[in-house]
Design an enzyme around this catalytic site. Structure first.
Site, mmCIF file in Angstrom:
data_model
loop_
_atom_site.group_PDB
_atom_site.id
_atom_site.type_symbol
_atom_site.label_atom_id
_atom_site.label_comp_id
_atom_site.label_asym_id
_atom_site.label_seq_id
_atom_site.Cartn_x
_atom_site.Cartn_y
_atom_site.Cartn_z
ATOM 1 N N GLU A 1 -69.684 -11.369 30.363
ATOM 2 C CA GLU A 1 -70.433 -10.288 31.005
ATOM 3 C C GLU A 1 -70.336 -9.112 30.066
ATOM 4 O OE1 GLU A 1 -68.977 -8.755 34.838
ATOM 5 O OE2 GLU A 1 -70.064 -7.021 34.072
ATOM 6 N N CYS A 4 -69.973 -1.759 35.086
ATOM 7 C CA CYS A 4 -71.067 -2.519 34.478
ATOM 8 C C CYS A 4 -72.373 -2.345 35.248
ATOM 9 C CB CYS A 4 -70.689 -3.985 34.394
ATOM 10 S SG CYS A 4 -69.758 -4.525 35.808
HETATM 11 P P1 NAP Z 1 -64.143 -5.057 23.989
HETATM 12 O O1 NAP Z 1 -63.949 -4.284 22.755
HETATM 13 O O2 NAP Z 1 -65.282 -5.989 24.039
HETATM 14 O O3 NAP Z 1 -62.775 -5.845 24.286
HETATM 15 C C1 NAP Z 1 -62.606 -6.678 25.421
HETATM 16 C C2 NAP Z 1 -61.603 -7.767 25.080
HETATM 17 O O4 NAP Z 1 -62.212 -8.650 24.145
HETATM 18 C C3 NAP Z 1 -60.348 -7.247 24.434
HETATM 19 O O5 NAP Z 1 -59.286 -8.072 24.816
HETATM 20 C C4 NAP Z 1 -60.623 -7.409 22.964
HETATM 21 O O6 NAP Z 1 -59.451 -7.588 22.202
HETATM 22 C C5 NAP Z 1 -61.450 -8.683 22.962
HETATM 23 N N1 NAP Z 1 -62.337 -8.732 21.808
HETATM 24 C C6 NAP Z 1 -63.126 -7.763 21.326
HETATM 25 N N2 NAP Z 1 -63.791 -8.192 20.238
HETATM 26 C C7 NAP Z 1 -63.403 -9.467 20.040
HETATM 27 C C8 NAP Z 1 -63.724 -10.450 19.073
HETATM 28 N N3 NAP Z 1 -64.557 -10.202 18.077
HETATM 29 N N4 NAP Z 1 -63.140 -11.653 19.170
HETATM 30 C C9 NAP Z 1 -62.270 -11.925 20.176
HETATM 31 N N5 NAP Z 1 -61.923 -11.027 21.115
HETATM 32 C C10 NAP Z 1 -62.478 -9.816 21.049
HETATM 33 O O7 NAP Z 1 -64.297 -4.103 25.239
HETATM 34 P P2 NAP Z 1 -63.373 -2.905 25.749
HETATM 35 O O8 NAP Z 1 -62.179 -2.742 24.896
HETATM 36 O O9 NAP Z 1 -63.144 -3.195 27.162
HETATM 37 O O10 NAP Z 1 -64.280 -1.650 25.670
HETATM 38 C C11 NAP Z 1 -65.023 -1.304 24.514
HETATM 39 C C12 NAP Z 1 -66.481 -1.111 24.881
HETATM 40 O O11 NAP Z 1 -66.969 -2.236 25.602
HETATM 41 C C13 NAP Z 1 -66.773 0.032 25.822
HETATM 42 O O12 NAP Z 1 -66.867 1.257 25.158
HETATM 43 C C14 NAP Z 1 -68.067 -0.383 26.451
HETATM 44 O O13 NAP Z 1 -69.137 -0.062 25.609
HETATM 45 C C15 NAP Z 1 -67.969 -1.873 26.543
HETATM 46 N N6 NAP Z 1 -67.594 -2.369 27.893
HETATM 47 C C16 NAP Z 1 -68.588 -2.731 28.727
HETATM 48 C C17 NAP Z 1 -68.284 -3.195 29.992
HETATM 49 C C18 NAP Z 1 -69.352 -3.604 30.936
HETATM 50 O O14 NAP Z 1 -69.008 -3.996 32.037
HETATM 51 N N7 NAP Z 1 -70.590 -3.541 30.600
HETATM 52 C C19 NAP Z 1 -66.969 -3.296 30.421
HETATM 53 C C20 NAP Z 1 -65.963 -2.916 29.537
HETATM 54 C C21 NAP Z 1 -66.304 -2.466 28.272
HETATM 55 P P3 NAP Z 1 -58.843 -6.512 21.195
HETATM 56 O O15 NAP Z 1 -59.535 -5.209 21.425
HETATM 57 O O16 NAP Z 1 -57.404 -6.499 21.580
HETATM 58 O O17 NAP Z 1 -59.065 -7.083 19.827
#
Ligand code: NAP
Length: 529
Positions: free
Chosen positions: A266, A303
């Site tokens: 998601e 979200c």
């Molecule tokens: P994220 O950066 O996507 O990280 C979520 C999880 O996935 C973390 O455990 C992260 O691990 C892991 N991850 C990230 N990139 C990865 C990759 N290339 N390979 C494997 N695992 C990976 O999201 P976030 O930290 O929750 O928030 C960052 C941004 O995501 C927000 O600013 C927002 O834009 C978006 N977000 C959107 C929603 C939504 O519901 N639409 C919800 C939350 C966040 P590590 O960081 O530990 O490497």
């Protein structure tokens, strides 16, 4: 917090890693919290996957009753540990106590919903086509099918839901309900909360005499340890909530494996809200108040946050936007979940404000405290929006973009340009809704949930909810990540041909010992054959 060790759970054992530690950060004060957390080693991640593979046959053979007891036991343990969970989560996330309490309630509710579902058993979709040896030109075989658990599932926790989409959240609950072992990748935003929750699940695994590999919780970076798990040959599916970049990276990893596996990610959604003139004329102020609440709830970190507002020029629309702008201007700033999410929000605002054809129409108050998001309302016109796909990118936080349309044709053009979303909302009078059936059908084509005269935030956990939608809101728009239908993501169909009755799974045996509702030769039946 002295009871936290900062170590992974590898089945029943604790990790032994001494790799460079990290700490959770209190985003409200920008200070690090004790203790140190140690990233799992590659060997520990490998062990978690191997244990999960070993647990798979036992879990697959568990009765619905036993799975229900396990899920309810986790919920009971969460209930008892609520004070310590809330105490840690409020520090790690900056979320208020009431929100954490509410989210824990929702998490327990999800576990109990899945417990009721699997105890009843009908979800398994048992189908029977009896044999016809006399059929010409060929005899018809006996075919019986049902859903089986897919196998080990990796769950990536969401930053914005420390409970409901994290260690014991919807992905884990639905995977356990299906009969799958789970390896959770803890999110650094609330890793101490994850450790407390992980301990509760391990205790429940032991108390229910389930195999050690039923559950593991890994500390460390998703990009490193999570990627390793995603590539592990034992893994069969991935559940993820987070950014489009992260979800897409996991989709690509999963597709590039020698044995590709499904990823249920998601990712991002801008949740368009279409406002019709009659509704604005009759209750514009109430819609503005409701929309402001929905845009800024949880500092916009949902979200389902409404990021696009589509309306046609009229006097009612002008006075509505004036009211909405005044409400945005009055809005206090709010602490975001992590410094990284705050930086991404700031970057998103700066880039959008600099885009040709876009202007800032209202901005809330800033306290100057760390990691605070200021609510921001932008506006553009339909032509600019349709020509620039970047205006559909999610700015995660309390920001929305108003799209001014000259007429209905421009509204249609805007909706026609939209990517997939979790929700789409329309406000109209009864007469307008009847008149705009084609427009409502357009909303259905781009979203998993269409909301009429309401607001998209606040996702009910139920049997009928759909929290999904076409890409990029979900990686697989045929599914939902909330509600009892989420269980189907972690299953696969198996058909048994000409099996002796005693060798069949109980659900498919002639006597129907579980009293399931089955599809027998095309008709629903609760009876024995
Ligand atoms: P994220 O950066 O996507 O990280 C979520 C999880 O996935 C973390 O455990 C992260 O691990 C892991 N991850 C990230 N990139 C990865 C990759 N290339 N390979 C494997 N695992 C990976 O999201 P976030 O930290 O929750 O928030 C960052 C941004 O995501 C927000 O600013 C927002 O834009 C978006 N977000 C959107 C929603 C939504 O519901 N639409 C919800 C939350 C966040 P590590 O960081 O530990 O490497």
């Amino acid at each position: 917090m002295s009871s936290l060790l900062g170590l992974s759970f590898i089945g029943f054992a604790r990790g032994q890693s001494t790799a460079a530690p990290y700490r959770a950060i209190n985003p409200a004060t920008a200070t690090a919290l004790e203790p140190d957390f140690f990233p799992a080693t590659a060997a520990e991640a490998d062990k978690a996957c191997i244990l999960a593979a070993q647990a798979t046959p036992t879990l697959a053979a568990l009765s619905g009753k036993k799975k229900a007891a396990f899920l309810r036991d986790i919920a009971t343990r969460i209930e008892a540990a609520t004070p310590s969970l809330v105490a840690r989560a409020t520090q790690e996330t900056g979320l208020p106590e009431a929100r954490c309490q509410g989210e824990i309630g929702r998490t327990m509710g999800q576990l109990r919903l899945f417990a009721d579902l699997v105890e009843k058993g009908d979800w398994i979709d048992a189908r029977i086509e009896t044999a016809n040896p006399d059929r010409k030109p060929l005899p018809k075989p006996d075919h019986r099918s049902l859903l089986r658990p897919i196998g080990p599932v990796a769950v990536f926790c969401a930053s914005n839901f420390p409970f409901a989409y994290s260690v014991a959240g919807g992905d884990t609950a639905s995977a356990f309900a299906a009969g799958c072992p789970v390896i959770v990748m803890g999110h650094h935003a609330h890793i101490g909360t994850a450790e407390i929750m992980g301990g509760l699940i391990v205790e429940a695994v032991k108390a229910n005499q389930l195999p050690e590999g039923t559950f593991s919780l890994l500390m460390g970076e998703g990009r490193v340890i999570g990627q390793q798990v995603a590539k592990h040959p034992a893994l069969r599916a991935i559940g993820f909530t987070g950014s489009r970049v992260g979800g897409r990276a996991l989709m690509d990893t999963a597709a590039a494996r020698p044995t590709p596996i499904p990823v249920y990610a998601e990712m991002s959604s801008v949740n368009p809200v279409v406002l019709l003139e009659g509704a604005l004329a009759s209750r514009g102020d109430a819609i503005a108040t409701g929309l402001l609440g929905s845009c800024t709830l949880g500092v916009g970190q949902f979200c389902t946050q409404p990021g696009l507002i589509v309306l046609t020029r009229s006097d009612a629309a002008e006075s509505f936007i004036n009211k909405l702008s005044a409400l945005f201007t009055d809005c206090a700033d709010g602490v975001m979940l992590t410094a990284g999410i705050h930086q991404a929000y700031q970057k998103g605002l700066t880039a959008r404000a600099a885009q040709a054809g876009v202007k800032v129409v209202a901005q809330g108050k800033s306290s100057g405290q760390p990691n605070r998001a200021v609510a921001t309302l932008f506006a553009t016109d339909a032509k600019t929006f349709v020509a620039d796909a970047s205006l559909q990118e999610e700015i995660f936080g309390p920001s929305s973009l108003v799209i001014w349309c000259a007429d209905q044709r421009e509204v249609d053009a805007v909706l026609g340009a939209l990517h997939g979303n979790l929700t789409a909302t329309i406000h109209g009078t009864d007469a307008e809704l009847a008149q705009h059936a084609a427009l409502i059908a357009r909303l259905e084509a781009i979203a998993g949930r269409v909301v009429v005269n309401g607001f998209p935030t606040g996702v009910e956990v139920s049997h009928a909810i759909v929290h999904g939608g076409p890409y990029p809101s979900l990686s697989d728009g045929r599914t939902t990540s909330v509600g009892s239908n989420a269980i189907y993501r972690f299953t696969r169909l198996v058909c048994f041909q000409n099996y002796p009755d005693a060798a069949l799974p109980t659900e498919l045996q002639n006597l129907n010992p579980l009293g399931l509702s089955r599809l027998v030769n095309g008709s629903r039946s609760n009876s024995a054959l």
